[in-house]
Design a protein around this motif. Structure first.
Motif, PDB file in Angstrom:
ATOM      1  N   PHE A 185     -17.331  -0.980   3.768  1.00 17.44           N
ATOM      2  CA  PHE A 185     -17.494  -1.135   2.323  1.00 17.44           C
ATOM      3  C   PHE A 185     -17.032  -2.513   1.857  1.00 17.44           C
ATOM      4  CE2 PHE A 185     -15.287  -1.047  -1.776  1.00 17.44           C
ATOM      5  CZ  PHE A 185     -16.296  -0.658  -2.627  1.00 17.44           C
ATOM      6  N   HIS A 186     -15.807  -2.867   2.209  1.00 19.98           N
ATOM      7  CA  HIS A 186     -15.274  -4.153   1.733  1.00 19.98           C
ATOM      8  C   HIS A 186     -16.019  -5.342   2.334  1.00 19.98           C
ATOM      9  CE1 HIS A 186     -11.897  -1.640   0.319  1.00 19.98           C
ATOM     10  NE2 HIS A 186     -11.721  -2.591  -0.566  1.00 19.98           N
ATOM     11  N   ARG A 192      -6.882  -5.889   8.892  1.00 18.14           N
ATOM     12  CA  ARG A 192      -7.108  -4.453   8.996  1.00 18.14           C
ATOM     13  C   ARG A 192      -8.161  -4.140  10.039  1.00 18.14           C
ATOM     14  NH1 ARG A 192      -8.245  -2.065   3.293  1.00 18.14           N
ATOM     15  NH2 ARG A 192      -8.745  -0.221   4.476  1.00 18.14           N
ATOM     16  N   THR A 235      -2.935 -11.425  -0.651  1.00 16.53           N
ATOM     17  CA  THR A 235      -3.643 -10.325  -0.006  1.00 16.53           C
ATOM     18  C   THR A 235      -2.936  -8.994  -0.215  1.00 16.53           C
ATOM     19  OG1 THR A 235      -2.485 -10.806   2.033  1.00 16.53           O
ATOM     20  CG2 THR A 235      -4.636 -11.802   1.780  1.00 16.53           C
ATOM     21  N   SER A 236      -2.097  -8.933  -1.229  1.00 21.11           N
ATOM     22  CA  SER A 236      -1.430  -7.654  -1.471  1.00 21.11           C
ATOM     23  C   SER A 236      -2.289  -6.766  -2.366  1.00 21.11           C
ATOM     24  CB  SER A 236      -0.072  -7.892  -2.141  1.00 21.11           C
ATOM     25  OG  SER A 236      -0.282  -8.325  -3.467  1.00 21.11           O
ATOM     26  N   ASN A 267     -14.225   2.308   5.050  1.00 20.20           N
ATOM     27  CA  ASN A 267     -13.546   1.439   4.096  1.00 20.20           C
ATOM     28  C   ASN A 267     -13.775  -0.033   4.450  1.00 20.20           C
ATOM     29  OD1 ASN A 267     -11.295  -0.246   3.096  1.00 20.20           O
ATOM     30  ND2 ASN A 267     -10.625   1.661   2.138  1.00 20.20           N
ATOM     31  N   SER A 279     -15.723   6.521   3.474  1.00 16.10           N
ATOM     32  CA  SER A 279     -14.290   6.267   3.325  1.00 16.10           C
ATOM     33  C   SER A 279     -13.658   7.219   2.319  1.00 16.10           C
ATOM     34  CB  SER A 279     -14.046   4.825   2.916  1.00 16.10           C
ATOM     35  OG  SER A 279     -14.194   4.684   1.543  1.00 16.10           O
ATOM     36  N   HIS A 284       0.855  -1.175   0.000  1.00 13.11           N
ATOM     37  CA  HIS A 284       0.000   0.000   0.000  1.00 13.11           C
ATOM     38  C   HIS A 284       0.893   1.227   0.000  1.00 13.11           C
ATOM     39  CE1 HIS A 284      -2.721   3.116   1.485  1.00 13.11           C
ATOM     40  NE2 HIS A 284      -3.685   2.385   0.961  1.00 13.11           N
ATOM     41  N   ILE A 292      -8.963   3.236  -8.427  1.00 13.74           N
ATOM     42  CA  ILE A 292      -8.795   3.715  -7.048  1.00 13.74           C
ATOM     43  C   ILE A 292      -7.734   2.882  -6.331  1.00 13.74           C
ATOM     44  CG2 ILE A 292      -9.965   3.959  -4.825  1.00 13.74           C
ATOM     45  CD1 ILE A 292     -12.482   4.674  -6.370  1.00 13.74           C
ATOM     46  N   HIS A 293      -7.764   1.573  -6.573  1.00  8.65           N
ATOM     47  CA  HIS A 293      -6.744   0.720  -5.960  1.00  8.65           C
ATOM     48  C   HIS A 293      -5.355   1.052  -6.481  1.00  8.65           C
ATOM     49  CE1 HIS A 293      -8.857  -2.798  -3.904  1.00  8.65           C
ATOM     50  NE2 HIS A 293      -9.633  -1.735  -3.879  1.00  8.65           N
ATOM     51  N   CYS A 312      -7.511  -9.526   3.452  1.00  4.86           N
ATOM     52  CA  CYS A 312      -7.022  -8.166   3.606  1.00  4.86           C
ATOM     53  C   CYS A 312      -7.810  -7.443   4.686  1.00  4.86           C
ATOM     54  CB  CYS A 312      -7.165  -7.485   2.246  1.00  4.86           C
ATOM     55  SG  CYS A 312      -6.917  -5.753   2.205  1.00  4.86           S
ATOM     56  N   SER A 365      -8.907 -12.899  -1.318  1.00  2.16           N
ATOM     57  CA  SER A 365      -7.935 -11.826  -1.111  1.00  2.16           C
ATOM     58  C   SER A 365      -8.547 -10.724  -0.263  1.00  2.16           C
ATOM     59  CB  SER A 365      -7.499 -11.292  -2.469  1.00  2.16           C
ATOM     60  OG  SER A 365      -6.815 -10.093  -2.339  1.00  2.16           O
ATOM     61  N   LEU A 366      -9.790 -10.410  -0.577  1.00  2.65           N
ATOM     62  CA  LEU A 366     -10.489  -9.347   0.144  1.00  2.65           C
ATOM     63  C   LEU A 366     -10.639  -9.679   1.621  1.00  2.65           C
ATOM     64  CD1 LEU A 366     -12.140  -6.786   0.109  1.00  2.65           C
ATOM     65  CD2 LEU A 366     -14.058  -8.050  -0.781  1.00  2.65           C
ATOM     66  N   PHE A 420     -17.168   7.954  -9.468  1.00  3.76           N
ATOM     67  CA  PHE A 420     -17.295   6.552  -9.044  1.00  3.76           C
ATOM     68  C   PHE A 420     -18.463   6.357  -8.090  1.00  3.76           C
ATOM     69  CE2 PHE A 420     -16.221   3.002  -6.213  1.00  3.76           C
ATOM     70  CZ  PHE A 420     -16.099   2.002  -7.151  1.00  3.76           C
TER      71      PHE A 420
HETATM   72  C1  HEM Z   1     -14.270  -7.165  -4.734  1.00  4.61           C
HETATM   73  C2  HEM Z   1     -13.145  -6.572  -4.841  1.00  4.61           C
HETATM   74  C3  HEM Z   1     -12.841  -5.161  -4.411  1.00  4.61           C
HETATM   75  C4  HEM Z   1     -13.472  -4.029  -4.751  1.00  4.61           C
HETATM   76  C5  HEM Z   1     -14.689  -3.890  -5.662  1.00  4.61           C
HETATM   77  C6  HEM Z   1     -12.825  -2.959  -4.087  1.00  4.61           C
HETATM   78  C7  HEM Z   1     -13.157  -1.634  -4.212  1.00  4.61           C
HETATM   79  C8  HEM Z   1     -12.550  -0.606  -3.534  1.00  4.61           C
HETATM   80  C9  HEM Z   1     -12.926   0.763  -3.596  1.00  4.61           C
HETATM   81  C10 HEM Z   1     -14.080   1.286  -4.423  1.00  4.61           C
HETATM   82  C11 HEM Z   1     -12.127   1.470  -2.779  1.00  4.61           C
HETATM   83  C12 HEM Z   1     -12.190   2.944  -2.501  1.00  4.61           C
HETATM   84  C13 HEM Z   1     -13.154   3.212  -1.402  1.00  4.61           C
HETATM   85  C14 HEM Z   1     -12.627   3.038  -0.039  1.00  4.61           C
HETATM   86  O1  HEM Z   1     -11.555   3.575   0.268  1.00  4.61           O
HETATM   87  O2  HEM Z   1     -13.319   2.376   0.735  1.00  4.61           O
HETATM   88  C15 HEM Z   1     -11.202   0.560  -2.215  1.00  4.61           C
HETATM   89  C16 HEM Z   1     -10.206   0.916  -1.343  1.00  4.61           C
HETATM   90  C17 HEM Z   1      -9.295   0.045  -0.831  1.00  4.61           C
HETATM   91  N1  HEM Z   1      -9.256  -1.318  -1.064  1.00  4.61           N
HETATM   92 FE1  HEM Z   1     -10.516  -2.376  -2.171  1.00  4.61          FE
HETATM   93  N2  HEM Z   1     -11.782  -3.453  -3.344  1.00  4.61           N
HETATM   94  C18 HEM Z   1     -11.757  -4.803  -3.537  1.00  4.61           C
HETATM   95  C19 HEM Z   1     -10.863  -5.682  -3.010  1.00  4.61           C
HETATM   96  C20 HEM Z   1      -9.801  -5.320  -2.216  1.00  4.61           C
HETATM   97  C21 HEM Z   1      -8.790  -6.201  -1.772  1.00  4.61           C
HETATM   98  C22 HEM Z   1      -8.699  -7.655  -2.126  1.00  4.61           C
HETATM   99  C23 HEM Z   1      -7.927  -5.473  -1.015  1.00  4.61           C
HETATM  100  C24 HEM Z   1      -6.682  -5.944  -0.303  1.00  4.61           C
HETATM  101  C25 HEM Z   1      -5.633  -6.306  -0.923  1.00  4.61           C
HETATM  102  C26 HEM Z   1      -8.404  -4.134  -0.990  1.00  4.61           C
HETATM  103  C27 HEM Z   1      -7.793  -3.093  -0.315  1.00  4.61           C
HETATM  104  C28 HEM Z   1      -8.186  -1.795  -0.361  1.00  4.61           C
HETATM  105  C29 HEM Z   1      -7.527  -0.729   0.331  1.00  4.61           C
HETATM  106  C30 HEM Z   1      -6.308  -0.852   1.209  1.00  4.61           C
HETATM  107  C31 HEM Z   1      -8.229   0.434   0.037  1.00  4.61           C
HETATM  108  C32 HEM Z   1      -7.935   1.828   0.525  1.00  4.61           C
HETATM  109  C33 HEM Z   1      -7.275   2.587  -0.560  1.00  4.61           C
HETATM  110  C34 HEM Z   1      -6.757   3.911  -0.074  1.00  4.61           C
HETATM  111  O3  HEM Z   1      -6.035   3.927   0.908  1.00  4.61           O
HETATM  112  O4  HEM Z   1      -7.111   4.904  -0.724  1.00  4.61           O
HETATM  113  N3  HEM Z   1      -9.534  -4.071  -1.724  1.00  4.61           N
HETATM  114  N4  HEM Z   1     -11.484  -0.714  -2.691  1.00  4.61           N
END
Ligand code: HEM
Lengths: 562, 330
Positions: free
Chosen positions: A196-197, A116, A38-39, A193, A494, A7, B286-287, A112, A108-109, B244
């Motif tokens: 959401f996940h 967290r 999980t990266s 965040n 988030s 990250h 975003i990721h 992760c 992975s999700l 988004f």
């Molecule tokens: C179904 C799959 C996934 C979708 C649709 C998704 C979608 C999103 C979206 C829309 C955001 C931005 C909104 C927010 O910050 O909450 C976000 C942020 C984030 N996601 Fe995911 N995500 C997915 C899977 C994952 C996975 C597998 C990981 C871990 C490796 C992950 C780690 C993160 C992190 C760390 C952020 C924060 C980013 C930041 O710091 O700005 N996500 N994700």
């Protein structure tokens, strides 16, 4: 933050020095693999892969949404289709490869989100971190001199109050000759965040299992007919894996009338339907009948089911009599619409009662018109000048073999054409109320007029209409909505709640004055950080000014003009 | 002349004024280029400062991430007269455009977004609206050429290729969800369009920045009067996340409507598939922004691919793909 190590805000992993690194071992390999899975990079890769994998399903017809298209595709591309079928191209969204991508993504999700969440729960209880030694390097760094007479400890205590009012969590620190307050806010950002996940996982689970508990079924009703919500009453019925027939609530639904209105003012859209309304009566088991309506975009919710209006058309009432005049067939037969002006195609099968089995292929024209070549078509979808033509076949209907046959199709391979466009006798042509003899003295056929007493030339009610209903039951829909709302809510918090740290430090200078330093650090996107630091400094200064001792001697030499 | 004809007249006038605005913005870019050349001639010293600014870029990145967007152009450049004219013409054209959409709505006695022609008209109106609103908060005037160029292309195709007469809504489209779902989708598209333009300029800018450090200057001169690639990226991100969120809502509102209309909230209809694909691409974007090694040009490419998918969904899927989403007369 216990985010994946790649990250952008995580500290880079310490370089382990490739050469001296010990062999990983089994557990080590697993752990390494899990960290890869999980990266952030893997999540990103899987997301992009998911987007790409979803594309083919829009290029090739899918069994789930367009089964006829698939059949057509096999006819049009006999060589290619079986190969595509092998790689599940007609079932993309339930295919092994598409499923493995999203399942990996969700593993992975989960991998992760769990660490967290743990980390975040700790962070929620922890004190803000120690004030950095040098604030000057941080965002919005501001340095001011405190009003004379203010000591460092008081200045920091005041800053602490200001920050607390701003809903920051605060901690005081003290060093040689300096006091500081460290403050943090916006834990909600990380909470959002995680919500959401996690809600995405919830959504997947509910959608995955939810469909198993419901059913969907279809039923065609002609005006006046009644349907009882039991298994046998459906024309077709698709139960979910876990659905139990005894859950059906046997209410009664009667189609009283079906009303259609067509555009007649606007010539650009002449004949376009403007409204379809199925007027129905619903009788719950052991309850009283109540009127209701089913419209497009407006289903009827009753007895744990939703009733949708999917299609409609005409159902001419046709009666066939033997030469003695005994009725051997009478029914309102739903004719399938073929075009926008409701030229419709219907089948009548008369297996018993006549000298031969008879099949009729009918074309119905609500407003009959004729092209220059003499073929018929319908020029308006309403009943202005209804005409029914019937092609007559005799022979083997093919329904005695026990093989199920469609009521909407007639296999004429083993039948003799008696009256068709290519035989000696032309197809029979009837208007509502007409009766004509069948060829070969087989009997007669009548096109019944539903409103025989209507004025001459008024056909508006002469042919009944049918409506086709989809009846669904999905007990998990509410859950889907709940998780979807959590997804949206989590996303909003988030992305828009700023998470930031602010510091105020008071340093005693040698001359007895106090220097105040302010700075901030964003955790994630935070466009308002610098102005937040400035605002804090201003507010703090105002408060200090007000509480500074009135008799304090300003720094400098009193009495001298400034 | 009836209301619809007035609407058409107003729309064509808007297009003419947009074309003038486009010319004014282009003149501004040309002037910027010659100003940069003049500055270069005046002294190589300016190039020296530019280089240090860029070289320092990496270390300041972390602290500047949150910095309020300032115009950190290498060669600062004020607002030329032609830029002011461009913005004024844009506002005028936008007003005519708005009148066209409102008249169309009154003529049809419903919201003016129910067929391709109307989507194009209202969608572009929203893009310009978003652009003008953002202008009041952040100085993105330099994007005028890109945004108005896009508007001219889309409006041109919409008005010439897809024009249909006013017609009542077929029963399938008579729903409050048409109003909500399509409106929010168009608004989201407005933000994505702006994000796309920013990411596009960001890519040009970062190529220039790499070159300035090296030996081979040149390329588009006006770029050095625009904010740094870093700033452009942050701006783009901010606009895209709003897009988004709107898109997420579009997806959900669409599901609610699909449930009411077809009895299932999700069925992988072609249009649903593409809405989903777009959503996933932007989630990827975003990721990418949060993944080490993916900030900068790589994530900018994702934003560009995302917008390409939005345009594809609108222009190609609607017209050429078979599905439940049929639109009255296109
Ligand atoms: C179904 C799959 C996934 C979708 C649709 C998704 C979608 C999103 C979206 C829309 C955001 C931005 C909104 C927010 O910050 O909450 C976000 C942020 C984030 N996601 Fe995911 N995500 C997915 C899977 C994952 C996975 C597998 C990981 C871990 C490796 C992950 C780690 C993160 C992190 C760390 C952020 C924060 C980013 C930041 O710091 O700005 N996500 N994700």
């Amino acid at each position: 933050m216990s985010r994946p190590s790649d990250h952008i805000d995580s500290a880079p992993a310490p370089d382990q020095g490739g050469v001296t690194q010990p062999k990983l071992g089994f557990a080590g390999t697993l752990r390494w693999f899990w960290r890869q899975l999980t990266s952030m990079r893997t999540a990103l890769f899987l997301l992009l892969l998911l987007a790409i994998a979803a594309v083919p399903g829009s290029l090739v017809p899918q069994r789930s949404s367009d089964p006829n298209g698939v059949t057509q595709y096999f006819t049009d591309n006999p060589d290619l289709a079986p190969i595509l079928d092998k790689i599940q191209a007609f079932d993309v969204y339930s295919s092994a490869w598409f499923s493995s991508i999203y399942l990996l993504l969700f593993i992975s999700l989960i991998g992760c989100v769990i660490p967290r969440t743990k980390h975040h729960l700790q962070a929620l209880r922890a004190k803000p971190p120690k004030t950095p030694a040098r604030l000057a390097r941080l965002a919005g760094f501001t340095s001011r001199t405190a009003p004379a007479g203010t000591d460092a400890a008081t200045a920091v205590a005041t800053a602490r109050t200001v920050l607390k009012q701003g809903r920051y969590r605060v901690a005081l620190f003290e060093g040689p000759g300096e006091f500081s307050v460290s403050a943090e806010r916006g834990y909600l950002r990380e909470t959002g965040n995680l919500v959401f996940h996690s809600a995405l996982v919830g959504l997947l689970v509910v959608v995955g299992f939810g469909s198993g508990f419901g059913f969907s079924g279809q039923r065609v009703l002609v005006e006046g007919q009644t349907f009882v919500n039991t298994l046998l009453a459906y024309d077709s019925f698709n139960p979910g894996r876990f659905f139990n027939d005894t859950e059906l609530d046997p209410y009664k639904l009667t189609l009283d009338d079906f009303e259609v209105s067509y555009e007649t003012q606007n010539l650009e859209a002449f004949g376009q339907p403007v409204d379809f309304t199925a007027g129905v009566t619903v009788t719950p088991r052991g309850g009283d009948a109540a009127p209701g309506a089913v419209r497009v975009n407006d289903p009827l919710r009753t007895g744990g089911t939703s009733v949708y209006l999917l299609g409609n058309g005409y159902a001419p009432t046709i009666t066939v009599r033997d030469p003695e005049g005994t009725v051997v067939f009478t029914d309102s037969v739903p004719f399938l619409p073929q075009d926008a002006n409701l030229t419709s195609l219907g089948i009548v099968k008369v297996p018993d009662g006549l000298a031969d089995q008879v099949g009729l292929v009918g074309f119905f024209y609500p407003t009959q018109d004729e092209t220059t070549t003499g073929s018929y078509y319908s020029s308006f979808p309403d009943l202005e000048y209804p005409v029914l033509t019937l092609n007559v076949y005799s022979g083997d209907l093919g329904i005695n073999d026990g093989v199920p046959t469609s009521v909407y199709a007639l296999d004429t391979d083993h039948m003799e054409p008696l009256a068709t466009r290519t035989s000696d006798i032309q197809p029979l042509e009837l208007k509502p109320g007409d009766t004509q003899a069948l060829p070969n003295g087989l009997g007669t056929v009548t096109f019944e007029n539903a409103t025989p007493d209507a004025a001459e030339g008024d056909y508006s009610g002469s042919v009944p209409r049918f409506a086709s209903f989809d009846i669904h039951h999905d007990p998990t829909q509410g859950w889907v909505l709940l998780f979807a709302s959590l997804v949206l809510g989590g996303l909003l918090t988030s992305l828009f709640v700023p998470r930031r740290r602010l510091w105020v430090k008071a340093v005693e200078r040698a001359d007895g004055s106090v220097q105040l330093e302010y700075a901030g650090l964003a955790r994630g996107e935070d466009p308002g950080l610098e102005s937040a630091v400035t605002a804090l400094a201003d507010r703090h200064a105002a408060l200090l000014e007000r509480s500074a001792p009135k008799d304090a001697v300003p720094v400098g030499n009193p009495g001298e003009p400034a | 002349m009836n209301l619809n004809e007035l609407s058409i007249l107003s729309l064509y006038s808007a297009m003419a004024v947009y074309a003038l605005a486009f010319i004014a913005y282009s003149i501004d870019l040309a002037k910027r280029s010659s100003a940069v050349s003049a500055a270069d001639v005046a002294g190589t010293a300016s190039a020296g400062t530019a280089t240090t600014a860029v070289a320092g870029g990496n270390t300041t990145t972390l602290t500047r991430i949150s910095a309020r967007i300032a115009n950190d152009a290498a060669t600062p450049y004020g607002r030329s007269a032609s830029l002011r004219v461009g913005v004024s013409l844009t506002v005028l054209a936008w007003a005519l455009h708005l009148v066209a959409a409102v008249l169309r709505g009154i003529a049809a006695e419903r919201v003016p977004w129910a067929n391709m022609y109307e989507f194009a008209m209202t969608g572009t109106l929203l893009i310009v609206t978003v652009y003008l609103i953002v202008l009041t908060r952040t100085d993105l005037r330099f994007l005028g050429t890109f945004v108005i160029g896009l508007i001219l292309i889309l409006l041109g195709i919409g008005a010439l290729q897809y024009y249909v007469e006013v017609a009542p809504l077929p029963p399938a489209l008579q729903s409050v969800w048409l109003v909500i779902h399509v409106f929010v989708a168009s608004l989201g598209t407005g933000f994505f369009a702006l994000g796309f333009a920013l990411s596009f300029v960001q890519l040009l800018q970062s190529r220039r920045e790499e070159r300035v450090g090296g030996v081979k200057p040149g390329g588009l001169k006006f770029l050095s009067t625009l904010p740094s690639a870093f700033t452009l990226e942050n701006l783009s991100y901010r606009v895209n996340i709003i897009g988004f969120i709107l898109w997420t809502f579009t997806l959900m509102a669409g599901s609610v409507w699909a449930e009411r209309a077809w009895g299932r909230y999700w069925g992988w209809d072609t249009k649903e598939v593409w809405t989903f694909i777009i959503w996933v691409i932007y989630a990827g974007y975003i990721h990418a922004r949060a993944t080490r090694g993916w900030r900068g040009s790589r994530s900018a490419w994702l934003a560009i691919i995302g917008f390409a998918a939005v345009m594809f969904n609108f222009g190609i899927v609607n017209v050429f793909f078979k599905g439940l989403h049929a639109y009255s007369g296109l």
